[in-house]
Design a protein around this motif. Structure first.
Motif, PDB file in Angstrom:
ATOM      1  N   LYS C   6       0.812  -1.219   0.000  1.00 21.24           N
ATOM      2  CA  LYS C   6       0.000   0.000   0.000  1.00 21.24           C
ATOM      3  C   LYS C   6       0.844   1.266   0.000  1.00 21.24           C
ATOM      4  O   LYS C   6       1.850   1.359   0.697  1.00 21.24           O
ATOM      5  CB  LYS C   6      -0.858   0.038   1.264  1.00 21.24           C
ATOM      6  CG  LYS C   6      -2.267  -0.399   1.058  1.00 21.24           C
ATOM      7  CD  LYS C   6      -3.235   0.104   2.121  1.00 21.24           C
ATOM      8  CE  LYS C   6      -4.207   1.116   1.595  1.00 21.24           C
ATOM      9  NZ  LYS C   6      -5.046   0.633   0.497  1.00 21.24           N
ATOM     10  N   THR C   9       4.758   3.805  -5.012  1.00 27.60           N
ATOM     11  CA  THR C   9       4.751   4.168  -6.425  1.00 27.60           C
ATOM     12  C   THR C   9       5.288   2.978  -7.201  1.00 27.60           C
ATOM     13  O   THR C   9       6.425   2.545  -6.967  1.00 27.60           O
ATOM     14  CB  THR C   9       5.653   5.394  -6.660  1.00 27.60           C
ATOM     15  OG1 THR C   9       5.124   6.478  -5.913  1.00 27.60           O
ATOM     16  CG2 THR C   9       5.704   5.751  -8.133  1.00 27.60           C
ATOM     17  N   TYR C  17       3.773   4.848 -11.697  1.00 24.85           N
ATOM     18  CA  TYR C  17       2.439   5.333 -11.304  1.00 24.85           C
ATOM     19  C   TYR C  17       2.144   4.902  -9.875  1.00 24.85           C
ATOM     20  O   TYR C  17       2.754   3.969  -9.348  1.00 24.85           O
ATOM     21  CB  TYR C  17       1.356   4.815 -12.261  1.00 24.85           C
ATOM     22  CG  TYR C  17       1.216   3.318 -12.327  1.00 24.85           C
ATOM     23  CD1 TYR C  17       2.175   2.536 -12.981  1.00 24.85           C
ATOM     24  CD2 TYR C  17       0.123   2.664 -11.738  1.00 24.85           C
ATOM     25  CE1 TYR C  17       2.052   1.158 -13.046  1.00 24.85           C
ATOM     26  CE2 TYR C  17      -0.004   1.288 -11.801  1.00 24.85           C
ATOM     27  CZ  TYR C  17       0.963   0.542 -12.454  1.00 24.85           C
ATOM     28  OH  TYR C  17       0.856  -0.824 -12.519  1.00 24.85           O
ATOM     29  N   GLU C  18       1.185   5.565  -9.276  1.00 30.31           N
ATOM     30  CA  GLU C  18       0.848   5.244  -7.895  1.00 30.31           C
ATOM     31  C   GLU C  18      -0.285   4.243  -7.849  1.00 30.31           C
ATOM     32  O   GLU C  18      -1.343   4.468  -8.447  1.00 30.31           O
ATOM     33  CB  GLU C  18       0.462   6.518  -7.154  1.00 30.31           C
ATOM     34  CG  GLU C  18       1.704   7.400  -7.007  1.00 30.31           C
ATOM     35  CD  GLU C  18       1.422   8.726  -6.353  1.00 30.31           C
ATOM     36  OE1 GLU C  18       0.374   8.868  -5.698  1.00 30.31           O
ATOM     37  OE2 GLU C  18       2.285   9.609  -6.500  1.00 30.31           O
ATOM     38  N   ALA C  19      -0.062   3.156  -7.184  1.00 29.72           N
ATOM     39  CA  ALA C  19      -1.122   2.157  -7.036  1.00 29.72           C
ATOM     40  C   ALA C  19      -0.718   1.160  -5.968  1.00 29.72           C
ATOM     41  O   ALA C  19       0.462   1.017  -5.629  1.00 29.72           O
ATOM     42  CB  ALA C  19      -1.380   1.433  -8.356  1.00 29.72           C
ATOM     43  N   ASP C  20      -1.705   0.484  -5.451  1.00 31.39           N
ATOM     44  CA  ASP C  20      -1.474  -0.598  -4.504  1.00 31.39           C
ATOM     45  C   ASP C  20      -1.469  -1.919  -5.262  1.00 31.39           C
ATOM     46  O   ASP C  20      -1.958  -2.010  -6.384  1.00 31.39           O
ATOM     47  CB  ASP C  20      -2.607  -0.638  -3.464  1.00 31.39           C
ATOM     48  CG  ASP C  20      -2.730   0.683  -2.720  1.00 31.39           C
ATOM     49  OD1 ASP C  20      -1.734   1.440  -2.681  1.00 31.39           O
ATOM     50  OD2 ASP C  20      -3.836   0.959  -2.214  1.00 31.39           O
ATOM     51  N   LYS C  33      -6.004   1.430  -6.955  1.00 29.26           N
ATOM     52  CA  LYS C  33      -6.019   2.339  -5.825  1.00 29.26           C
ATOM     53  C   LYS C  33      -6.834   1.724  -4.696  1.00 29.26           C
ATOM     54  O   LYS C  33      -7.787   0.986  -4.932  1.00 29.26           O
ATOM     55  CB  LYS C  33      -6.687   3.656  -6.233  1.00 29.26           C
ATOM     56  CG  LYS C  33      -5.996   4.348  -7.397  1.00 29.26           C
ATOM     57  CD  LYS C  33      -4.815   5.203  -6.924  1.00 29.26           C
ATOM     58  CE  LYS C  33      -4.221   5.934  -8.115  1.00 29.26           C
ATOM     59  NZ  LYS C  33      -3.098   6.783  -7.743  1.00 29.26           N
ATOM     60  N   ASN C  34      -6.444   2.065  -3.489  1.00 34.30           N
ATOM     61  CA  ASN C  34      -7.258   1.749  -2.311  1.00 34.30           C
ATOM     62  C   ASN C  34      -7.618   0.282  -2.181  1.00 34.30           C
ATOM     63  O   ASN C  34      -8.753  -0.082  -1.909  1.00 34.30           O
ATOM     64  CB  ASN C  34      -8.559   2.569  -2.341  1.00 34.30           C
ATOM     65  CG  ASN C  34      -8.247   4.043  -2.442  1.00 34.30           C
ATOM     66  OD1 ASN C  34      -7.367   4.527  -1.729  1.00 34.30           O
ATOM     67  ND2 ASN C  34      -8.936   4.735  -3.334  1.00 34.30           N
TER      68      ASN C  34
END
Ligand SMILES: [Zn+2]
Ligand SMILES: [Zn+2]
Ligand SMILES: [Zn+2]
Ligand SMILES: [Zn+2]
Ligand SMILES: [Zn+2]
Ligand SMILES: [Zn+2]
Ligand SMILES: [Zn+2]
Ligand SMILES: [Zn+2]
Lengths: 457, 457, 457, 457
Positions: C6, C9, C17-20, C33-34
């Protein structure tokens, strides 16, 4: 009164053999065993070689209302002291000035020359008068035209002008020369460095890195290719310029490259010397490069992709150099070298095994005479050739120092280098100008050597 | 009885000038104006040049129980007819055979030579005897040792053997030569092509593409570098080999490259000729290449990255060539060329403007004499040099045809080419061997030319 | 039990990119995300990247009756500690041994691997059995065959064998790898140096200079070209090998070059260390090179002419290294590196601005997975891919020291280097093996990753 | 209303895999197996790829008081018909004109675009206003600035201006582009050729040979190096330019090269067509080159030294081309290509085995999106990316002919070429614009795509 050089080993670009040389007046009249003459010069233990030719010098060069410190008298004297018996200077018209007018001025300067000399003519601007006068210049024995790709706002010409001039050279049987650095980029870099507070001599090197030279060399090659003319790149100092030359030659083009003895033996660490004077005295263009570039230049001489060694001798006094305190762009560009070229190249080239003695003669004399179209009057040991000779003692040695040099300036970029291999005698057109450490030069005996247009291929 | 060559223009690698040449016995005794002698050879309108030297021929070469068709008599006669006054043959011991024993055999073959000759010694296997005999071979005037990187199972040596031999050369002041093709790959490709049903002469070229040659050249260069010895790469036929040579030279190495006149002027379209005989007659190794490779070779001669032009003359009759019907690997490798090298190179090199006359002399004679260490006895027009001379008439022309050639074979790979520039006279050690179309050669007058070990640098 | 990474990047070869990331079992099941899961791994401030793949390691490699010191357990543990989640080892049959028999032995060794692994199969001799078994080897998931051009008398194959094997690879859809050094020349140089009394570790470098590697690389390229097969050159260490690779690629060939992290960051001055142990610990083949070669390797990674970075991890203890006291040829060749590759490359590559983060992922993981044909199971952050992941903390730093390393040996060639950029977590197929300095590896969880034959083009 | 692309194989620069794509509005919202949506596009037997991006077009380009024939409507329609879903046009201020004023004009032209588009801004003169406006231009989403080194007296800038602009780009996070030809030399050559009576279209090629392009490319590289900025060289057409690019990349510089589909597949024999119209229709700058240059360009795409393929689409009618009858310098420069780029590259690149499908996607789309900083919105098949997609039917074929093309002009330089591989569907931001031969484009749906400044390294 005849002279015979006796007991030596003749070394030419072509051959090594034992023979005496008989000189009458200013000519070699006989080469053979057991010759006799009125005067005997003892060459025992020595190599007798064609006198060196320096294809690139600036004597009494105009500069900020004054002149570079060595004129034709001290410059040719320095040359002779080191075994160089002829120099080729650059006639530099002001932009817009008549070439012939400039030539007249240069002819005056050279009146006290101690050895023979010739000129390259610089093309510093372009117009119909220049176009027309080029023909007359060739008729007067100057078949080489210099183009500055740097020194923006002063001597620099742009691609248009270069292409026009190169085409004119092709038509006249003349050869263009270029100082290859991108003048636009240099000028911008200079302003940028000054603006950033880099005003010391080391910034001179930062303002004109090898890439800037390589680019210009590459551009000149293309323009010569399009004009269908050979090309001579002066003071090739780096791998990038050398690569451009090699690429051209591998297309079958006739492109010549001239490293300087300074670039072969000195490197850019000189500019990191904390003494401002030391560094400023080494300021020349192109600047000294790192050791990898030196390796490239030496390999070029070994393989034949570079053909000649020059000095770009342009001596400035400490006082003149100091014009540039606080602004490196005002440091006059140039170093000496006329007296040191031959001993330095012998020491670092022949004695290290990089070059044969025959190659030494080729790159210091014979190739130059051929490329500049004055062979075999110059650059040869042949009956009928000018008696420009050096009797080279491979065992004489000295430590280079400005204290005992011929140049009028107070320092020497080779200070402290030990050289082994020096002239026992230097003869200029038959006169003994140098006998070991004794200087016998006679100002005014030097003559202009005309060089004919190249024949059509 | 003296001879004077009168009224010509002397062209050497170094110089072009008008003078007569006086020959006494087998030597040049005087060069000058207005010479006289017992017999006058009229050179008016001609260029007088050092006789050609072919550094790479195979005369009476052993082959499948017979020999290549031209021996020393017809081979040297062909050479003289084309202006070549000396050949260097390859002494080829069988693997395991004594070098000295092989040399004795070769000495016998050359008894009827019409011109002077020398030998390279081949190293076809490696053992203590070979190691020891190399010293004696050098003492007998053979300072060059050939190594075959191809011809697996026959002449080929491996890297180990090459490195050992190259080191021995370094110790003895001798120079290694290499035939550069990867023999392992060629042998496998040959079997593969045959297995696929490709048994015609065109498959010969498929079995040894430029990459295979370039690889071997590169490998030989590295081994020479490690051994600290110069290197001579015979029949460099392609850009890949040329590139390996250039890279070596740009490190300062002394590496020499020898293109053949065939590779300079003929291309691989010859193998696509539907006539089996036509194609098979062109089978040699390396095979002919495409036009881009030709451009590379010419540029090499122009720039100096390639130094000499040879023929690899190894003539086989139609009948001998036909041994390979149904199996291209059995086609004897080799073509003629001795009579045609000089006229072809003059026509395609000098007349096209690619090479100057001086460069022509350099690559056909002087460079070879220097590289093989027999200069200035050979390759020079100097007093005291051997009178191996060609009086070259730049206006004589002919169409090359096997019908009128000296070689004993029935065809000529240059058949139909028109050449302009031919000998008016060819002199071998002072004897007139050729006078225009008249053959005056004398079998047996040719002598072995010993070549000393190279001096240490 | 699912895990979610979590707040980080994600950095792939393709994208930042930003993601989990949601991991279930050993697979990535969701990227977005989330995300939520049973367990949260906090990646705040971190880059989440595909775990590193080391394409070149030797674990428990047989050596003089013993083995290299790190086996699959400590080797993969070291890898994981540095962010490397997979290794490719070399299965080395003895010459003459069955490939399948050797494979069985290797399978036994890898039982305690803490991460996944695969094998290259070495071709150390050539016969019909080898030819036949290669097919079975490919069927078992090994599509790469290694060829040693050095180690004469042991692992080395000659050109014939290489060409046969390369052709076999072409037929099977497999790719050859080569260790490129000329073994004949190395062996001779070793004997020469020993005979001259050079028996210390510095002589190891003298015995295999860059030219020896460049030659072999060039040769392998030609053989691959003739066989019509791609080629992978392991541990390309110098400009000469790199140049051979570039030349091949500029013909359109598919040739890959693998520099090692050691050659990128360490130089040959290490061998001049007067401490025998220090120098001997750096003995590997090819040896470390000078800085100009380093520049060449970095530029290769930047331009794409070199594609991957490996370690050739082959660790020997001080005692094992000392087998070579008095005879450098007996020093076991190899250094460690598995734990240090990623931090060293990040520090010297990404932080210096030479490589982007995406390029870092490409050369440490993604390119390797693609070239070895296991993408996107490995080397990717995609749904369905193996959860081999590293959560990279760009601010964690340490000074490398053997005191705290995972490798079992007592020294580290990178000792004292400060690295910035280290794993916060390393996951191997979904298991957290590393959490900052805490080692949670589980011996035996690693699995063999089969790699299919390459599809025909 | 959602759409699902079903049953196809997704091919990206990174990966090949089977999956469906769900599109909602103008975005890709899901990628996976067994997706469903309101409308199904059957991709069975097809490759689903990111739509092509043409980084280099000139639509409605001002020319002699009129415009190039294809505007944004027909140009983007042609693009879509060939699978290209985005174009980047060049905003060309008149020298001295405000950049923002020119941009306003360009924005008006693009109102009827059928697909998305972006702009490069040209720097055609240099002054303080230009310097200042560049910042605003970047803010408006244009991060690339074009510089013409040719077209003297019109668009051309000199080295000074280029260096200033490149430095400005560096400061703004923008990238310079160059049209690399030496404008001074071209202009002189044009006048020379005309003066010699060479006024036909073939003289266009004579006036700008490869050397002229290579020189300029080399110069631009040096200036970029000095400015510390990446560089993009448009329409690299020859080995000389490619070599300059490679040399730069081998220093670690970030230099990109863009070959055109025309230069990859057509050669200079076209200019020898005796039909004036035929030859004139092929007049573009740089002109078509010979086959050796084509080989160089293909190898560049294969090795990664060239990264993208464009068209420089700039269509002129027969009538417009005929402005140049009697004076080739008046022939408007440019050819079409937008509809043909993808099918031609697939046919000559992928089907011949030169490029993989993934490489095809890279050079037609993904690399371009990355280099121009609009990835992954464009050039990707990822959830969230724009639904610019092409469903590529590898079995559809046609013979290219102007009779059925979208471009408004009456001819096609690829006339008669058979292509295999064509779109089944082309989607622009989710709309089906092309369904096999049915054109469903909607003028005006295309939007401007802003591209942010590059992040600092
Ligand atoms: Zn200068
Ligand atoms: Zn100067
Ligand atoms: Zn041979
Ligand atoms: Zn031969
Ligand atoms: Zn290895
Ligand atoms: Zn290894
Ligand atoms: Zn353009
Ligand atoms: Zn354009």
């Amino acid at each position: 009164m005849s002279k015979v050089i006796k007991g030596g080993t003749i070394v030419t670009a072509d051959l090594t053999y034992e023979a005496d040389i008989l000189v009458e007046g200013d000519k070699i009249v006989e080469i053979g065993k057991n010759l006799s003459g009125d005067e005997v010069l003892d060459a025992t233990g020595c190599y007798v070689m064609p006198g060196g030719i320096d294809p690139h010098v600036h004597l009494e060069m105009p500069f900020m209302g004054t002149h570079s410190a060595d004129g034709f008298e001290s410059g040719t004297r320095a040359g002779l002291a080191g075994g160089t018996t002829m120099v080729v200077d650059f006639c530099l018209p002001n932009p817009g000035q008549s070439l012939l007018e400039a030539l007249a001025i240069w002819q005056q300067k050279s009146g006290l020359a101690c050895s023979d000399y010739s000129y390259h003519m610089a093309i510093t601007s372009w117009n119909e008068q220049v176009f027309n006068e080029m023909s007359e210049v060739v008729d007067r024995g100057i078949n080489t035209f210099k183009h500055f790709m740097a020194y923006k706002g002063a001597l620099m010409v742009d691609d248009d002008e270069m292409f026009a001039s190169f085409q004119r050279c092709a038509a006249l049987g003349a050869m263009p020369l270029v100082h290859a650095e991108n003048g636009d980029v240099v000028a911008t870099m200079q302003q940028k460095l000054l603006a950033e507070g880099n005003n010391g001599p080391e910034a001179h090197a930062y303002s004109r890195p090898p890439e800037v030279e390589g680019e210009a060399a590459n551009r000149a090659v293309m323009i010569a290719d399009m004009a269908g003319v050979p090309l001579y790149i002066v003071h090739a100092s780096c791998e990038q310029a050398h690569e451009a030359i090699r690429r051209a030659r591998q297309k079958g083009m006739r492109v010549f490259g001239e490293p300087l003895i300074q670039h072969l033996t000195l490197d850019d660490s000189e500019y990191r010397n904390p003494d401002w004077d030391h560094a400023a005295q080494r300021v020349m263009s192109p600047p000294f490069r790192n050791k990898q570039h030196q390796d490239s230049l030496w390999a070029g001489l070994q393989s034949g992709s570079l053909q000649v060694v020059a000095t770009d001798h342009c001596a400035f006094t400490i006082e003149q150099k100091r014009f540039g305190i606080g602004d490196f762009t005002k440091i006059p560009n140039g170093t000496g070298g006329l007296e040191d070229r031959m001993p330095m190249l012998w020491t670092y080239g022949v004695r290290t095994g990089r070059l044969t003695m025959n190659e030494f003669v080729a790159v210091t004399s014979t190739n130059i005479a051929k490329i500049l179209n004055m062979y075999p009057r110059k650059g040869a040991i042949l009956e009928g050739a000018d008696a420009d000779l050096v009797v080279w003692d491979p065992n004489r040695s000295k430590t280079i120092t400005s204290k005992s040099q011929q140049s009028v300036i107070e320092y020497n970029v080779f200070e402290g280098k030990e050289v082994v291999g020096l002239p026992r005698f230097t003869l200029t057109r038959g006169r003994v100008a140098i006998e070991e450490s004794t200087i016998k030069t006679e100002p005014g005996v030097g003559e202009f050597i005309g060089r004919d247009a190249y024949p059509a291929v």
